[in-house]
Design an enzyme around this catalytic site. Structure first.
Site, PDB file in Angstrom:
ATOM      1  N   GLY A  21       0.813  -1.212   0.000  1.00  0.00           N
ATOM      2  CA  GLY A  21       0.000   0.000   0.000  1.00  0.00           C
ATOM      3  C   GLY A  21       0.843   1.257   0.000  1.00  0.00           C
ATOM      4  O   GLY A  21       0.487   2.260   0.628  1.00  0.00           O
ATOM      5  N   TYR A  29     -14.378  -3.859  10.523  1.00  0.00           N
ATOM      6  CA  TYR A  29     -13.075  -3.207  10.465  1.00  0.00           C
ATOM      7  C   TYR A  29     -12.303  -3.438  11.765  1.00  0.00           C
ATOM      8  O   TYR A  29     -11.122  -3.803  11.745  1.00  0.00           O
ATOM      9  CB  TYR A  29     -13.249  -1.709  10.218  1.00  0.00           C
ATOM     10  CG  TYR A  29     -11.931  -0.952  10.190  1.00  0.00           C
ATOM     11  CD1 TYR A  29     -11.002  -1.184   9.184  1.00  0.00           C
ATOM     12  CD2 TYR A  29     -11.620  -0.016  11.174  1.00  0.00           C
ATOM     13  CE1 TYR A  29      -9.790  -0.503   9.162  1.00  0.00           C
ATOM     14  CE2 TYR A  29     -10.410   0.672  11.156  1.00  0.00           C
ATOM     15  CZ  TYR A  29      -9.498   0.426  10.146  1.00  0.00           C
ATOM     16  OH  TYR A  29      -8.303   1.096  10.129  1.00  0.00           O
TER      17      TYR A  29
END
Length: 314
Positions: free
Chosen positions: A21, A179
């Site tokens: 990322g 999450y």
């Protein structure tokens, strides 16, 4: 650790790093600062367009940088396997080892989606993709004295422990709970990995970090995906008014990756309410230190992905 910043990063010359990322946000800053201090860095990103653009930007900011882009989609385990295989078959002049793996990439509070392999996206990308990547790269890390594995979690892990019987949130999907569970999984994985490394006499350090509330693209991704303009605007305002910079948010990851004396299974983050400020030891929920839970998650992750860690691993 008070006042620790990027200028305190030790010389990284001769070291190699993979940062997932790394095309934006704290991942980009992490890759840039490692390269600035002399590390050879692989930007492992899903989008070739964004990854290539980040590569060009990094080279413009750090002309001496030894960096490359390699495509990695953590939501597709075939891509993870291809990445690891290409890294092994074409090391681009790197040594046989790997000094640093920063499991940084992630998604947050998305509407219910599934990865290419049928996993709930947040659990699949944030945990399972990194679990497999770490396992496949572990032999290189084990061959490298002083290697480290840094996994980026979040203070939002406090929202929920994992549900070992519903890891893919099939019974009841709530995006923020999912999450939180994925970020708990990051910490449990780090805990169990550190325990197994120690049991095998390895000096590889598995540690975790979190950025607090940092200005990145993460917050606005879900509203943008769903066309929720008001929510997207609220996230934008929060980033402008409350959040610290991505550069500040990357400091805990950089500390865990490079500072002397980082302990296995440590959790580093901002010290002011876990949101911002100087880098330091971070609070974590007790359930992220549970040995039995770590073992169960590890076994479930191997079963779901079909990727047990290498016999030469842990």
């Amino acid at each position: 650790m008070t006042g620790w910043n990027a200028s305190d990063i030790p010389d990284q010359s001769g070291r190699t790093a993979v940062v997932t990322g790394a095309n934006s946000g704290i991942g980009y800053v992490t890759a840039r600062e490692l390269a600035r201090r002399g590390a050879q860095v692989v930007l492992a990103c899903r989008s070739e367009e964004r990854g290539t653009r980040a590569l060009e930007q990094l080279r413009s900011e750090v002309p001496s940088a030894e960096v490359e882009f390699r495509r990695l989609d953590l939501g597709d385990l075939s891509s993870v396997r291809d990445f690891a295989a290409s890294y092994d078959s074409d090391d681009g002049g790197r040594s046989d080892g790997l000094d640093l793996l920063v499991n940084n990439a992630g998604v947050m509070a998305l509407p219910y989606r599934q990865t290419a392999d049928g996993f709930e996206t947040q659990f699949g990308v944030n945990h399972l993709g990194h679990f497999v990547l770490t396992g496949l790269l572990l032999p290189r890390l084990l061959r490298t004295p002083g290697a480290r594995i840094v996994t980026v979690s979040s203070g939002f892990h406090a929202l929920s422990n994992i549900d070992i019987n519903d890891l893919n949130s099939e019974r009841n999907y709530r995006r923020w709970i999912a999450y939180g569970r994925s970020k708990t999984a990051n910490l449990l994985f780090t805990h169990e990995l550190a325990r197994r490394l120690a049991a095998n006499g390895s000096d590889v350090v598995a540690a975790a970090a979190h950025p607090g509330y940092a200005e990145t693209n993460l917050q606005g991704a879900a509203p943008k995906m769903e066309g929720r303009k008001i929510a997207e605007r609220v996230m934008w305002l929060g980033n402008r008014v409350v959040a610290q910079s991505a550069a500040a948010g990357a400091l805990p990851s950089l500390y865990a990756a490079t500072a002397p004396g980082v302990r296995p299974d440590s959790f580093t983050g901002p010290r002011v309410l876990g949101w911002q400020g100087a880098t330091g030891k971070s609070w974590r929920a007790k359930w992220t230190l549970n040995d039995a839970a770590g073992e169960r998650l590890w076994a479930a992750s191997e079963r779901l992905t079909g990727e047990p860690f290498s016999p030469s691993g842990v």
